[in-house]
Scaffold this motif. Structure first.
Motif, PDB file in Angstrom:
ATOM      1  N   GLY A 153       0.834  -1.201   0.000  1.00  0.00           N
ATOM      2  CA  GLY A 153       0.000   0.000   0.000  1.00  0.00           C
ATOM      3  C   GLY A 153       0.868   1.250   0.000  1.00  0.00           C
ATOM      4  N   GLU A 154       0.312   2.332   0.516  1.00  0.00           N
ATOM      5  CA  GLU A 154       1.017   3.622   0.461  1.00  0.00           C
ATOM      6  C   GLU A 154       1.785   3.903   1.757  1.00  0.00           C
ATOM      7  OE1 GLU A 154      -0.947   7.037  -1.441  1.00  0.00           O
ATOM      8  OE2 GLU A 154      -0.885   7.964   0.537  1.00  0.00           O
ATOM      9  N   GLY A 155       1.038   4.027   2.839  1.00  0.00           N
ATOM     10  CA  GLY A 155       1.671   4.328   4.122  1.00  0.00           C
ATOM     11  C   GLY A 155       0.622   4.212   5.208  1.00  0.00           C
ATOM     12  N   PRO A 156       1.051   4.071   6.449  1.00  0.00           N
ATOM     13  CA  PRO A 156       0.082   3.929   7.544  1.00  0.00           C
ATOM     14  C   PRO A 156      -0.804   5.164   7.677  1.00  0.00           C
ATOM     15  CG  PRO A 156       2.362   3.570   8.303  1.00  0.00           C
ATOM     16  CD  PRO A 156       2.444   4.060   6.905  1.00  0.00           C
ATOM     17  N   GLY A 157      -2.064   4.953   8.036  1.00  0.00           N
ATOM     18  CA  GLY A 157      -2.967   6.040   8.397  1.00  0.00           C
ATOM     19  C   GLY A 157      -3.011   6.151   9.921  1.00  0.00           C
ATOM     20  N   GLU A 177      -3.465   2.755  11.771  1.00  0.00           N
ATOM     21  CA  GLU A 177      -2.260   1.918  11.643  1.00  0.00           C
ATOM     22  C   GLU A 177      -1.142   2.475  12.528  1.00  0.00           C
ATOM     23  OE1 GLU A 177      -4.061   3.110   9.011  1.00  0.00           O
ATOM     24  OE2 GLU A 177      -5.012   1.198   8.468  1.00  0.00           O
ATOM     25  N   PRO A 225      -0.488  -2.757   9.649  1.00  0.00           N
ATOM     26  CA  PRO A 225      -0.941  -2.177   8.392  1.00  0.00           C
ATOM     27  C   PRO A 225      -2.414  -2.493   8.117  1.00  0.00           C
ATOM     28  CG  PRO A 225       0.226  -4.203   7.951  1.00  0.00           C
ATOM     29  CD  PRO A 225       0.303  -3.981   9.441  1.00  0.00           C
ATOM     30  N   PHE A 226      -3.066  -1.583   7.428  1.00  0.00           N
ATOM     31  CA  PHE A 226      -4.430  -1.800   6.931  1.00  0.00           C
ATOM     32  C   PHE A 226      -5.385  -2.346   7.996  1.00  0.00           C
ATOM     33  CE2 PHE A 226      -2.285  -1.451   2.806  1.00  0.00           C
ATOM     34  CZ  PHE A 226      -3.189  -0.658   2.119  1.00  0.00           C
ATOM     35  N   ALA A 242     -10.030   1.338   5.212  1.00  0.00           N
ATOM     36  CA  ALA A 242      -9.492   0.797   3.947  1.00  0.00           C
ATOM     37  C   ALA A 242      -9.074  -0.666   4.153  1.00  0.00           C
ATOM     38  CB  ALA A 242      -8.307   1.626   3.460  1.00  0.00           C
ATOM     39  N   ASN A 248       3.651  -1.477   3.271  1.00  0.00           N
ATOM     40  CA  ASN A 248       3.445  -0.190   2.610  1.00  0.00           C
ATOM     41  C   ASN A 248       4.768   0.330   2.063  1.00  0.00           C
ATOM     42  OD1 ASN A 248       0.596   0.652   3.116  1.00  0.00           O
ATOM     43  ND2 ASN A 248       1.190   0.319   5.251  1.00  0.00           N
ATOM     44  N   HIS A 273      -6.212   1.483  -4.920  1.00  0.00           N
ATOM     45  CA  HIS A 273      -6.118   1.372  -3.463  1.00  0.00           C
ATOM     46  C   HIS A 273      -7.543   1.252  -2.894  1.00  0.00           C
ATOM     47  CE1 HIS A 273      -5.241   2.502   0.651  1.00  0.00           C
ATOM     48  NE2 HIS A 273      -3.945   2.434   0.388  1.00  0.00           N
TER      49      HIS A 273
END
Ligand code: URA
Length: 191
Positions: free
Chosen positions: A43-47, A50, A56-57, A61, A83, A157
């Motif tokens: 993926g892109e990066g932690p939110g 996360e 992760p994830f 999402a 990510n 995504h």
């Protein structure tokens, strides 16, 4: 040079300060799942969720990601999920190129340890940094590419699907293609 192992990767990222994302993070989210998986998701990066949980994830999402993969009969235990950047970009902005560059050696080490048969790039950031710098997700999604013995598949995504439901049809097609390709790999291996 130190031999590559999960322990050496963990040691190298402990207290990482290779880019500015270290300043506001609560966790370094390395990734999780099956370290012997045939399929790796990037993926892109932690939110925020996360960053809080160190996994992760796990937010909205992530819940959609779990649903998408369960529709093709794949669970987290079957996959390795990580990510491009391991620390949360403030406000969930797209990671800067310099942040991605600073973090990519970690992803490369994870890739070398797992040696997945298939790597799925989730979204524009993973597609740009893992699949090809020139690739635009809207043009290349669903297009398989073979590199170093791994098949790469870019798709949207899950967060993009939450914003725009019309993308679901394309992702469903990509998931079907993933399931079919993986079944063919398994069939070939099992003679
Ligand atoms: N979005 C990502 O790209 N990665 C996560 O881990 C969560 C949300």
């Amino acid at each position: 040079m130190e031999e590559l192992s999960w322990e050496s990767v963990e040691r190298q990222i402990e207290n990482c300060r290779r880019c500015g994302l270290c300043q506001r993070r609560h966790s370094i989210v390395l990734g999780e799942g099956n370290r012997h998986a045939d399929i790796m998701l990037v993926g892109e990066g932690p939110g925020a969720d996360e960053d809080a949980q160190g996994r992760p994830f796990v937010g909205k999402a992530g819940q959609l990601l779990d649903k998408m993969f369960s529709a093709i009969d794949m669970r987290r235990e079957d996959l390795y999920i990580t990510n491009v950047v391991k620390c949360r970009p403030p406000g969930n902005r797209t990671p800067l190129d310099e942040e991605a560059e600073a973090c990519l050696p970690v992803l490369r080490m994870q890739y070398r340890l797992i040696r997945p048969k298939i790597l799925v790039c989730l979204g524009a950031t993973a597609t740009k940094h893992v699949y090809s710098p020139e690739a635009r997700i809207t043009r290349v999604r669903g297009q398989w590419m073979e590199k170093n013995g791994t098949l790469f598949l870019p798709t949207y995504h899950p967060a993009a699907l939450l914003r725009d439901e019309s993308k679901k049809k394309d992702v469903w097609e990509d998931l079907q293609s993933l399931a079919k390709t993986y079944a063919a790999i398994r069939a070939k291996e099992n003679g």
